[in-house]
Scaffold this motif. Structure first.
Motif, PDB file in Angstrom:
ATOM      1  N   THR A 143      -3.801 -13.779 -51.237  1.00  0.00           N
ATOM      2  CA  THR A 143      -3.283 -13.029 -52.379  1.00  0.00           C
ATOM      3  C   THR A 143      -2.126 -12.164 -51.907  1.00  0.00           C
ATOM      4  N   VAL A 144      -0.999 -12.300 -52.568  1.00  0.00           N
ATOM      5  CA  VAL A 144       0.127 -11.425 -52.295  1.00  0.00           C
ATOM      6  C   VAL A 144       0.291 -10.566 -53.529  1.00  0.00           C
ATOM      7  N   GLY A 145       0.237  -9.241 -53.354  1.00  0.00           N
ATOM      8  CA  GLY A 145       0.284  -8.359 -54.514  1.00  0.00           C
ATOM      9  C   GLY A 145       1.444  -7.400 -54.440  1.00  0.00           C
ATOM     10  N   ASN A 146       2.332  -7.495 -55.426  1.00  0.00           N
ATOM     11  CA  ASN A 146       3.367  -6.483 -55.613  1.00  0.00           C
ATOM     12  C   ASN A 146       4.209  -6.252 -54.348  1.00  0.00           C
ATOM     13  N   LEU A 147       4.504  -7.303 -53.650  1.00  0.00           N
ATOM     14  CA  LEU A 147       5.172  -7.184 -52.352  1.00  0.00           C
ATOM     15  C   LEU A 147       6.673  -6.922 -52.512  1.00  0.00           C
ATOM     16  N   SER A 148       7.125  -5.857 -51.893  1.00  0.00           N
ATOM     17  CA  SER A 148       8.559  -5.577 -51.867  1.00  0.00           C
ATOM     18  C   SER A 148       9.013  -5.394 -50.426  1.00  0.00           C
ATOM     19  N   ALA A 149      10.199  -5.910 -50.138  1.00  0.00           N
ATOM     20  CA  ALA A 149      10.767  -5.735 -48.802  1.00  0.00           C
ATOM     21  C   ALA A 149      12.229  -5.343 -48.952  1.00  0.00           C
ATOM     22  N   VAL A 150      12.729  -4.582 -47.983  1.00  0.00           N
ATOM     23  CA  VAL A 150      14.136  -4.167 -48.016  1.00  0.00           C
ATOM     24  C   VAL A 150      14.826  -4.550 -46.719  1.00  0.00           C
ATOM     25  N   LEU A 151      16.150  -4.625 -46.796  1.00  0.00           N
ATOM     26  CA  LEU A 151      16.958  -4.734 -45.589  1.00  0.00           C
ATOM     27  C   LEU A 151      17.010  -3.349 -44.960  1.00  0.00           C
ATOM     28  N   ARG A 152      16.741  -3.258 -43.673  1.00  0.00           N
ATOM     29  CA  ARG A 152      16.699  -1.941 -43.035  1.00  0.00           C
ATOM     30  C   ARG A 152      18.031  -1.220 -43.143  1.00  0.00           C
ATOM     31  N   GLY A 153      19.122  -1.968 -43.117  1.00  0.00           N
ATOM     32  CA  GLY A 153      20.448  -1.349 -43.138  1.00  0.00           C
ATOM     33  C   GLY A 153      20.737  -0.616 -44.435  1.00  0.00           C
ATOM     34  N   ASN A 154      20.846  -1.377 -45.541  1.00  0.00           N
ATOM     35  CA  ASN A 154      21.295  -0.742 -46.785  1.00  0.00           C
ATOM     36  C   ASN A 154      20.158  -0.429 -47.751  1.00  0.00           C
ATOM     37  N   ARG A 155      18.925  -0.661 -47.345  1.00  0.00           N
ATOM     38  CA  ARG A 155      17.736  -0.394 -48.162  1.00  0.00           C
ATOM     39  C   ARG A 155      17.742  -1.190 -49.468  1.00  0.00           C
ATOM     40  N   GLN A 156      18.520  -2.236 -49.552  1.00  0.00           N
ATOM     41  CA  GLN A 156      18.495  -3.113 -50.722  1.00  0.00           C
ATOM     42  C   GLN A 156      17.196  -3.903 -50.731  1.00  0.00           C
ATOM     43  N   ARG A 157      16.583  -4.056 -51.912  1.00  0.00           N
ATOM     44  CA  ARG A 157      15.368  -4.868 -51.971  1.00  0.00           C
ATOM     45  C   ARG A 157      15.724  -6.341 -51.874  1.00  0.00           C
ATOM     46  N   GLN A 206      -8.730 -10.203 -45.821  1.00  0.00           N
ATOM     47  CA  GLN A 206      -8.296  -9.056 -45.026  1.00  0.00           C
ATOM     48  C   GLN A 206      -6.846  -8.694 -45.329  1.00  0.00           C
ATOM     49  N   ASP A 207      -6.613  -7.421 -45.549  1.00  0.00           N
ATOM     50  CA  ASP A 207      -5.269  -6.962 -45.885  1.00  0.00           C
ATOM     51  C   ASP A 207      -4.420  -6.838 -44.612  1.00  0.00           C
ATOM     52  N   LEU A 208      -3.421  -7.709 -44.493  1.00  0.00           N
ATOM     53  CA  LEU A 208      -2.616  -7.741 -43.269  1.00  0.00           C
ATOM     54  C   LEU A 208      -1.863  -6.445 -43.019  1.00  0.00           C
ATOM     55  N   GLN A 209      -1.453  -5.771 -44.104  1.00  0.00           N
ATOM     56  CA  GLN A 209      -0.620  -4.579 -43.944  1.00  0.00           C
ATOM     57  C   GLN A 209      -1.370  -3.423 -43.289  1.00  0.00           C
ATOM     58  N   THR A 210      -2.703  -3.402 -43.455  1.00  0.00           N
ATOM     59  CA  THR A 210      -3.458  -2.277 -42.920  1.00  0.00           C
ATOM     60  C   THR A 210      -4.051  -2.575 -41.542  1.00  0.00           C
ATOM     61  N   MET A 211      -3.836  -3.810 -41.037  1.00  0.00           N
ATOM     62  CA  MET A 211      -4.446  -4.179 -39.748  1.00  0.00           C
ATOM     63  C   MET A 211      -3.579  -3.744 -38.579  1.00  0.00           C
ATOM     64  N   LEU A 212      -4.224  -3.604 -37.422  1.00  0.00           N
ATOM     65  CA  LEU A 212      -3.459  -3.382 -36.196  1.00  0.00           C
ATOM     66  C   LEU A 212      -2.670  -4.654 -35.891  1.00  0.00           C
ATOM     67  N   PRO A 213      -1.437  -4.516 -35.365  1.00  0.00           N
ATOM     68  CA  PRO A 213      -0.614  -5.696 -35.106  1.00  0.00           C
ATOM     69  C   PRO A 213      -1.334  -6.780 -34.306  1.00  0.00           C
ATOM     70  N   ALA A 214      -2.090  -6.394 -33.281  1.00  0.00           N
ATOM     71  CA  ALA A 214      -2.759  -7.401 -32.447  1.00  0.00           C
ATOM     72  C   ALA A 214      -3.819  -8.153 -33.250  1.00  0.00           C
ATOM     73  N   ASP A 215      -4.579  -7.428 -34.074  1.00  0.00           N
ATOM     74  CA  ASP A 215      -5.592  -8.077 -34.908  1.00  0.00           C
ATOM     75  C   ASP A 215      -4.937  -8.994 -35.933  1.00  0.00           C
ATOM     76  N   ARG A 216      -3.823  -8.505 -36.466  1.00  0.00           N
ATOM     77  CA  ARG A 216      -3.106  -9.274 -37.476  1.00  0.00           C
ATOM     78  C   ARG A 216      -2.636 -10.596 -36.885  1.00  0.00           C
ATOM     79  N   ARG A 217      -2.051 -10.511 -35.683  1.00  0.00           N
ATOM     80  CA  ARG A 217      -1.558 -11.735 -35.038  1.00  0.00           C
ATOM     81  C   ARG A 217      -2.691 -12.708 -34.780  1.00  0.00           C
ATOM     82  N   ARG A 218      -3.852 -12.155 -34.351  1.00  0.00           N
ATOM     83  CA  ARG A 218      -4.990 -13.024 -34.056  1.00  0.00           C
ATOM     84  C   ARG A 218      -5.459 -13.731 -35.327  1.00  0.00           C
ATOM     85  N   LEU A 219      -5.559 -12.958 -36.426  1.00  0.00           N
ATOM     86  CA  LEU A 219      -6.016 -13.542 -37.694  1.00  0.00           C
ATOM     87  C   LEU A 219      -5.052 -14.625 -38.180  1.00  0.00           C
ATOM     88  N   ILE A 220      -3.755 -14.307 -38.151  1.00  0.00           N
ATOM     89  CA  ILE A 220      -2.768 -15.282 -38.631  1.00  0.00           C
ATOM     90  C   ILE A 220      -2.780 -16.515 -37.737  1.00  0.00           C
TER      91      ILE A 220
END
Lengths: 279, 292
Positions: free
Chosen positions: B6-20, B72-86
């Motif tokens: 499930t992907v819910g309400n996902l937004s991402a931006v470019l780090r430079g100009n903060r454009q979505r 499991q919500d990937l955004q709230t996991m520790l990076p190492a756990d996230r990598r293992r799950l994925i």
């Protein structure tokens, strides 16, 4: 093998612009090259006969490695043929030297597959279109750049842009503008829409089809994708391993393909239709 | 059945100009289901696949929303756990088989490494599994292919190897990112059939990224059309091809080549349609900014 039934009817009457007879092309097989000495030659194109009538569009189709690009380049004398003859507007250009060939070169132009690598990234669009005209000694180049941009439906202001500032479809239209600016009679378009999104693909094909009518161009349109061929071609040639497996009027080839390979190519095209048979 | 992804309400931006670059994207996929993500280049369809697999380029930052994989919500996991799950549940079939394979290594380790490193298999077991997989993707001489370098294989063969490698660890989710764009039509057909067979046999959930509506109609059950990182239409495949509801989707479908109907296909997309959908995206952005 050569399906004569569908081949262009009496091409001489329509005035043949480009023709090839018994054309063979062989290139060095670098995979088999010994460490010292020459690579053995490998036959790419076998005994191709073709006639492209003035003002008509020939589609050249085949899978990768079928020799379609090699054939196209041989017609422009960018690759030397091993045997056979190539005629352009009645002149045998098969053995013509570079000097004698130069006036003919302007009359036959090419549009490339990847506009990102065929447009100089450090030159502005205006200069990209102007360069070949300067080389061929054209006058009033400035006006001709505007005309060329008008023809392909790009704003004149694009003269001052760099290729990276344009979308893929716009870049490809710059490639077309550069080719038509030289007022050629024959254009070879090699997979010019295969890297584009569907919307730009449709647009580029439309621009090209319009120019064929407007400027009376003669076109060889190379593609691995039969689905775009029907839109702009009058005749289509299907190549497999360097030989013609089918050659005829476009509607005939699409509606009643004779060769098993043509049918295979047609069946393999995924139509936007969940009910399509044989999938 | 609950959704596997499930992907819910996902937004991402470019780090430079903060454009979505991803604009409040939501969707879910059940086990055994294939969702097509369709759009033109720059629409953000590959980016969604990369976000799910945790391989977004560093210039892009997820600023809101959730990605729930196997509960499991990937955004709230520790990076190492996230990598293992994925690593254990998901896999990618990439677009370009030539750049996705290491040119200086033989095929065998490129398939088995994953099994050895992530799943802790023995080399011998991994080798048996790799041979089995190469058989499954209809490679006639798997022993020889395992000992080959990528340049010794054709494009279709290389793509088969990558498909075998994607399915090696029995993933529950596969992201296919334009897997046939670089191939000839006849090879494309074989590869699409192969992906479809494997997906059905293993009841894999799949995200299928492509710009080709023809391909979508062959492998997906549902599709979402993207423009500017926003979903503009979600539909089942039969409904969509019977008649898309959004003007932009209709324009995309009309632009798609269809040799059986040359007059009604390859219609260039109207500028007005593009302006309208761009305005829609801008309006959604405005609303989103107010809500924050």
């Amino acid at each position: 093998m050569h399906d004569s039934s569908g081949a262009p009817k009496n091409p001489a009457a329509a005035g043949v612009l480009v023709s090839a007879k018994a054309l063979d092309v062989a290139l060095p097989d670098m995979a088999a090259k010994p460490v010292f000495g020459r690579a053995p030659l490998i036959r790419i194109i076998n005994g191709i006969d073709l006639d492209i009538a003035r003002g008509s569009v020939l589609g050249i189709v085949g899978g990768s490695g079928s020799g379609k690009s090699t054939l196209g380049r041989a017609l422009l004398r960018l690759i030397e043929p091993a045997a056979g003859t190539i005629e352009f507007d009645g002149l045998d250009i098969t053995r013509l030297g570079e000097d004698a060939l130069r006036p003919v070169r302007r009359r036959m132009q090419m549009i490339f597959q990847d506009p990102m690598s065929s447009l100089n990234p450090r030159r502005r669009v205006g200069a990209i279109i102007a360069d070949p005209m300067q080389m061929h000694g054209f006058d009033r180049i400035d006006g001709r750049i505007d005309d060329a941009l008008d023809h392909v439906g790009l704003p004149r202001g694009f003269r001052s842009r760099y290729p990276h500032e344009l979308s893929g479809g716009q870049r490809q239209r710059v490639g077309i503008a550069r080719a038509i600016a030289l007022e050629p009679e024959f254009i070879l378009a090699d997979e010019i829409v295969s890297g584009l999104d569907v919307s730009s693909q449709a647009q580029v094909l439309n621009v090209l089809a319009g120019l064929v009518g407007e400027l009376g161009l003669t076109l060889a349109f190379i593609s691995h994708d039969l689905s775009v061929i029907r839109r702009i071609c009058d005749q289509v040639m299907v190549l497999q391993r360097g030989s013609i497996v089918e050659y005829g009027d476009v509607d005939r080839v699409f509606d009643a393909p004779q060769a098993a390979y043509t049918r295979e190519l047609l069946d393999a095209i995924p139509l936007p239709d969940p009910q399509q048979a044989n999938w | 059945m609950s959704a596997f992804l499930t992907v819910g309400n996902l937004s991402a931006v470019l780090r430079g100009n903060r454009q979505r670059v991803l604009r409040s994207v939501s969707f879910s996929i059940d086990t055994g289901e294939v969702l097509g993500l369709v759009g033109e280049s720059g629409a953000g369809k590959s980016m969604i696949g990369k976000a799910i697999l945790g391989i977004l380029p560093s210039a892009i930052e997820i600023i809101e929303g959730e990605i729930v994989l196997d509960g499991q919500d990937l955004q709230t996991m520790l990076p190492a756990d996230r990598r293992r799950l994925i690593g254990a549940t998901a896999a990618l079939i990439p677009q370009d088989p030539l750049t996705a394979l290491n040119p200086s290594r033989r095929i065998e380790p490129q398939i088995t490494n994953r099994l050895v490193d992530i799943l802790g298999w023995s080399k011998a077991d991994a080798r048996v599994r790799a041979l089995e997989l190469l058989n499954e993707v209809h490679i006639d001489n798997p022993e020889r292919v395992m000992a080959s370098y990528p340049h010794e294989l054709s494009g279709g063969m290389r793509q088969r190897v990558l498909i075998a490698s994607a399915f090696a660890a029995n993933p529950k989710l596969v992201v296919a990112d334009e897997p046939t764009t670089a191939l000839d039509v006849t090879v494309q057909k074989q590869i699409l059939r192969l992906i479809r067979d494997l997906q059905q046999r293993h009841a894999t959930a799949m995200v299928f990224v492509t710009h080709d509506l023809g391909v979508v109609s062959k492998v997906c059950q549902r599709l979402s059309v993207l423009y500017g990182g926003k979903f503009v239409e979600n539909a089942s495949v039969p409904d969509f091809f019977a008649g898309p509801t959004h003007a932009y989707s209709r324009a995309l479908l009309a632009a798609t080549p269809k040799y059986t109907d040359p007059d009604a296909s390859l219609v260039p997309v109207d500028e007005a349609v593009i302006e309208a959908v761009a305005a829609e995206v801008a309006a959604a952005d405005e609303e989103w900014r107010h809500a924050r």
